[in-house]
Design an enzyme around this catalytic site. Structure first.
Site, mmCIF file in Angstrom:
data_model
loop_
_atom_site.group_PDB
_atom_site.id
_atom_site.type_symbol
_atom_site.label_atom_id
_atom_site.label_comp_id
_atom_site.label_asym_id
_atom_site.label_seq_id
_atom_site.Cartn_x
_atom_site.Cartn_y
_atom_site.Cartn_z
ATOM 1 C CG ASP A 160 36.179 -8.240 11.053
ATOM 2 O OD1 ASP A 160 35.765 -8.451 9.895
ATOM 3 O OD2 ASP A 160 36.527 -9.147 11.830
ATOM 4 C CG HIS A 212 28.384 -7.569 6.372
ATOM 5 N ND1 HIS A 212 27.578 -8.497 5.767
ATOM 6 C CD2 HIS A 212 29.250 -8.261 7.139
ATOM 7 C CE1 HIS A 212 27.930 -9.706 6.171
ATOM 8 N NE2 HIS A 212 28.953 -9.588 7.000
HETATM 9 C C1 SDX Z 1 33.576 -10.048 7.318
HETATM 10 O O1 SDX Z 1 30.236 -12.124 4.373
HETATM 11 C C2 SDX Z 1 30.343 -12.231 5.607
HETATM 12 O O2 SDX Z 1 29.426 -12.698 6.299
HETATM 13 C C3 SDX Z 1 31.676 -11.809 6.198
HETATM 14 C C4 SDX Z 1 31.767 -11.752 7.709
HETATM 15 C C5 SDX Z 1 31.677 -13.143 8.328
HETATM 16 O O3 SDX Z 1 31.266 -13.241 9.488
HETATM 17 O O4 SDX Z 1 32.130 -14.113 7.671
HETATM 18 O O5 SDX Z 1 30.711 -10.952 8.243
HETATM 19 C C6 SDX Z 1 33.110 -11.182 8.170
HETATM 20 O O6 SDX Z 1 34.296 -10.279 6.379
HETATM 21 C C7 SDX Z 1 33.107 -8.663 7.633
HETATM 22 C C8 SDX Z 1 33.617 -7.586 6.609
HETATM 23 C C9 SDX Z 1 35.044 -7.197 7.004
HETATM 24 N N1 SDX Z 1 35.632 -6.308 5.940
HETATM 25 C C10 SDX Z 1 35.830 -5.009 6.180
HETATM 26 O O7 SDX Z 1 35.501 -4.423 7.217
HETATM 27 C C11 SDX Z 1 36.557 -4.282 5.040
HETATM 28 C C12 SDX Z 1 35.864 -2.941 4.733
HETATM 29 N N2 SDX Z 1 34.576 -3.222 4.106
HETATM 30 C C13 SDX Z 1 34.489 -3.238 2.684
HETATM 31 O O8 SDX Z 1 35.628 -3.609 1.997
HETATM 32 C C14 SDX Z 1 33.159 -3.778 2.141
HETATM 33 O O9 SDX Z 1 32.174 -3.146 2.857
HETATM 34 C C15 SDX Z 1 32.906 -5.261 2.139
HETATM 35 C C16 SDX Z 1 34.009 -6.030 1.481
HETATM 36 C C17 SDX Z 1 32.725 -5.770 3.528
HETATM 37 C C18 SDX Z 1 31.606 -5.513 1.369
HETATM 38 O O10 SDX Z 1 31.836 -5.164 0.061
HETATM 39 P P1 SDX Z 1 30.676 -5.269 -1.062
HETATM 40 O O11 SDX Z 1 29.467 -5.914 -0.505
HETATM 41 O O12 SDX Z 1 31.288 -5.826 -2.293
HETATM 42 O O13 SDX Z 1 30.279 -3.748 -1.266
HETATM 43 P P2 SDX Z 1 31.018 -2.773 -2.246
HETATM 44 O O14 SDX Z 1 32.493 -2.908 -2.107
HETATM 45 O O15 SDX Z 1 30.406 -2.929 -3.597
HETATM 46 O O16 SDX Z 1 30.602 -1.363 -1.612
HETATM 47 C C19 SDX Z 1 29.368 -0.748 -1.924
HETATM 48 C C20 SDX Z 1 29.661 0.760 -1.860
HETATM 49 C C21 SDX Z 1 30.822 1.180 -2.752
HETATM 50 O O17 SDX Z 1 30.616 2.541 -3.089
HETATM 51 P P3 SDX Z 1 29.899 2.907 -4.537
HETATM 52 O O18 SDX Z 1 30.677 2.162 -5.616
HETATM 53 O O19 SDX Z 1 28.479 2.397 -4.395
HETATM 54 O O20 SDX Z 1 30.014 4.413 -4.627
HETATM 55 O O21 SDX Z 1 30.063 1.102 -0.524
HETATM 56 C C22 SDX Z 1 31.398 1.582 -0.551
HETATM 57 C C23 SDX Z 1 32.026 1.114 -1.835
HETATM 58 O O22 SDX Z 1 33.062 1.983 -2.230
HETATM 59 N N3 SDX Z 1 32.069 0.983 0.623
HETATM 60 C C24 SDX Z 1 32.892 1.631 1.439
HETATM 61 C C25 SDX Z 1 33.243 0.698 2.424
HETATM 62 N N4 SDX Z 1 32.632 -0.472 2.173
HETATM 63 C C26 SDX Z 1 31.916 -0.292 1.055
HETATM 64 N N5 SDX Z 1 33.359 2.899 1.439
HETATM 65 C C27 SDX Z 1 34.222 3.224 2.434
HETATM 66 N N6 SDX Z 1 34.607 2.380 3.436
HETATM 67 C C28 SDX Z 1 34.141 1.103 3.448
HETATM 68 N N7 SDX Z 1 34.515 0.250 4.414
#
Ligand code: SDX
Length: 428
Positions: free
Chosen positions: A364, A307
């Site tokens: 989710d 998140h």
């Molecule tokens: C919602 O914003 C809100 O409030 C949203 C929400 C709401 O109520 O409106 O809470 C609802 O959208 C919840 C999120 C639902 N999405 C998912 O579950 C999809 C999977 N999650 C990711 O795509 C990700 O965690 C996000 C999109 C939710 C957040 O992305 P960020 O904040 O841009 O973080 P990032 O992509 O920069 O990740 C940071 C690190 C990275 O690794 P490094 O580059 O540091 O090595 O964490 C890793 C990412 O690769 N990472 C994951 C991961 N999520 C982040 N690795 C594996 N699996 C994951 N799910």
């Protein structure tokens, strides 16, 4: 004495005001930065940028706190009705009984949609994704109510648009489901409350009455409350930016539905179930899939994990996980994907990759398991998120207008070609 921030650019030091919120959050106010220094800031994804002040929702990602207008989500999920929470978010306080009765009555009276909506629904191909249908039909509502085009009309006109949206989205959602099944639609019935009416429109058949199970209705009420607002998330920011151009509320919410559709945002609840099913069909080798999620060369991500704000547990996921257990037990359902989800959570939360990055189950991760137990089709999961988030979108749109926020128009840093002259095609 209010704090100031100092920044030195090209040898000159500038002072910028610091603002402090009611929960002691701090921000450097850069609204005059370009005028003072010629510089803008840049922050892809707005990870460090506040777009507005707001009095609607407070969340603290480190401590896993979420409050709507100051009320802890845990209390609202336990004690309130969804429309009570909608009123709280939109109008700022918990409604008195007479206010809630009037609000509920108004919404009940507006649950019907224009019969021409069926013509629009008939135009979609069978199997059309319900988010595409919902976004289209919500924006089309503005054409049925041309007087709603001007968002700054008198309070009564805005309140009527708010009631129409809250009342008609569940009907539109349920009818899109019936049309996708090529089943006759079920009309809203005033004897039902908000959640019961939606369930009945979704599951009643002309040949068979649907009996609303109170356990299912309570679970859905809880889920809708937990999704109702979440400060400046992707879809809410979209609603604010679209609304800041003075586009009407229906158009702004339609844009929010489109933004929510993405699998990185609200679309994750559908992606989670598809992921869990894939793992189950693949033999349930959790370690293999966790390794894929950690592998930078592998595009697979653990959907429902991580998140932007919660770097600790998402308080909504905690409540939903317990509700999933309770609902499945009460309904006598044994869903193997729930066990897979729990195993993933257990393994991931001990894995340094996830712990170091603050990746925990989000809203989710477990919600789809309850929707599935209720009988909601997987492709409808994100529409359920939209029904829940609608009061938050409305509240934020209303606050943006009341604050007289300027049109949302970010700056950029250009990195393209320097000036060059046109070349005739024969000389290229
Ligand atoms: C919602 O914003 C809100 O409030 C949203 C929400 C709401 O109520 O409106 O809470 C609802 O959208 C919840 C999120 C639902 N999405 C998912 O579950 C999809 C999977 N999650 C990711 O795509 C990700 O965690 C996000 C999109 C939710 C957040 O992305 P960020 O904040 O841009 O973080 P990032 O992509 O920069 O990740 C940071 C690190 C990275 O690794 P490094 O580059 O540091 O090595 O964490 C890793 C990412 O690769 N990472 C994951 C991961 N999520 C982040 N690795 C594996 N699996 C994951 N799910």
């Amino acid at each position: 004495m209010s704090e100031i921030a100092k920044i030195t650019l090209d040898g000159e030091t500038h002072e910028l005001p610091v603002i402090v919120g009611s929960e002691n959050e701090k921000a450097i106010d850069i609204s005059k930065l370009r005028g003072k220094t010629g510089y803008v800031t840049i922050d892809p994804g707005f990870k460090n940028t506040g777009s507005t002040t707001s009095a609607i929702t407070f969340l603290n990602g480190e401590d896993g706190i979420l409050r709507y207008r100051g009320y802890p989500i845990e209390q609202l999920a336990e004690k309130a009705s969804f429309l009570e929470v909608a009123y709280l978010l939109i109008y700022g306080d918990l409604p008195k009984k007479a206010e809630l009765d009037a609000f509920e009555n108004e919404i009940t009276r507006h649950t019907m949609v224009h019969e021409d909506m069926k013509t629009l629904l008939r135009a979609f191909p069978a199997g059309a994704h319900p988010m595409g249908v919902a976004a289209s039909l919500i924006v089309s509502l503005s054409t049925f109510y041309p007087e709603s085009q001007d968002p700054n009309r008198d309070k009564e006109a805005v309140d009527l648009s708010i009631v129409r949206l809250l009342a008609k989205l569940p009907t539109i959602a349920a009818w899109s489901h019936k049309f996708s099944e090529r089943h006759p639609v079920i009309y809203p019935k005033n004897k039902y409350n908000y959640v019961e009416n939606f369930l009945n429109m979704m599951f009643e058949l002309p040949t068979e009455e649907y009996k609303v199970d109170p356990i299912v209705a309570k679970a859905l009420n809880t889920l809708l409350i937990l999704h109702a607002d979440h400060e400046q998330n992707c879809s809410t920011s979209t609603v604010r930016v679209v609304g800041s151009s003075q586009a009407n509320l229906y158009a702004s919410v339609g844009a929010g539905i489109s933004a929510l559709w993405g699998p990185l945002h609200g679309g994750a609840n559908q992606a989670v179930i598809e992921m869990l099913e894939a793992i189950r069909k693949d033999g349930g080798d959790i370690d293999k899939w966790i390794a894929k999620a950690k592998d930078k060369e592998d595009p697979f991500r653990l959907m429902g994990f991580g998140h932007r704000v919660y770097k600790n547990f998402d308080p909504r996921a905690t409540i939903i996980k317990k509700a999933a257990d309770d609902v499945l037990k009460a309904l006598g359902i044994n869903d193997p994907v729930l066990d897979i989800a729990k195993q993933i959570e257990e393994i991931a939360l001990k894995d340094e990759y996830f712990v170091k990055r603050g990746l925990y189950p989000n809203v989710d991760f477990y919600s789809g398991i309850i929707y599935r137990a209720i009988g909601i089709p997987t492709e409808m999961f994100t529409v359920m998120f939209a029904i829940g988030r609608l009061p938050g979108w409305i509240a934020q749109w209303k606050e943006m207008l009341e604050d007289k926020s300027p049109i949302g128009r970010p700056r950029q840093i250009y990195t393209g070609s320097a000036v060059r002259n046109y070349v005739e095609i024969e000389n290229r």
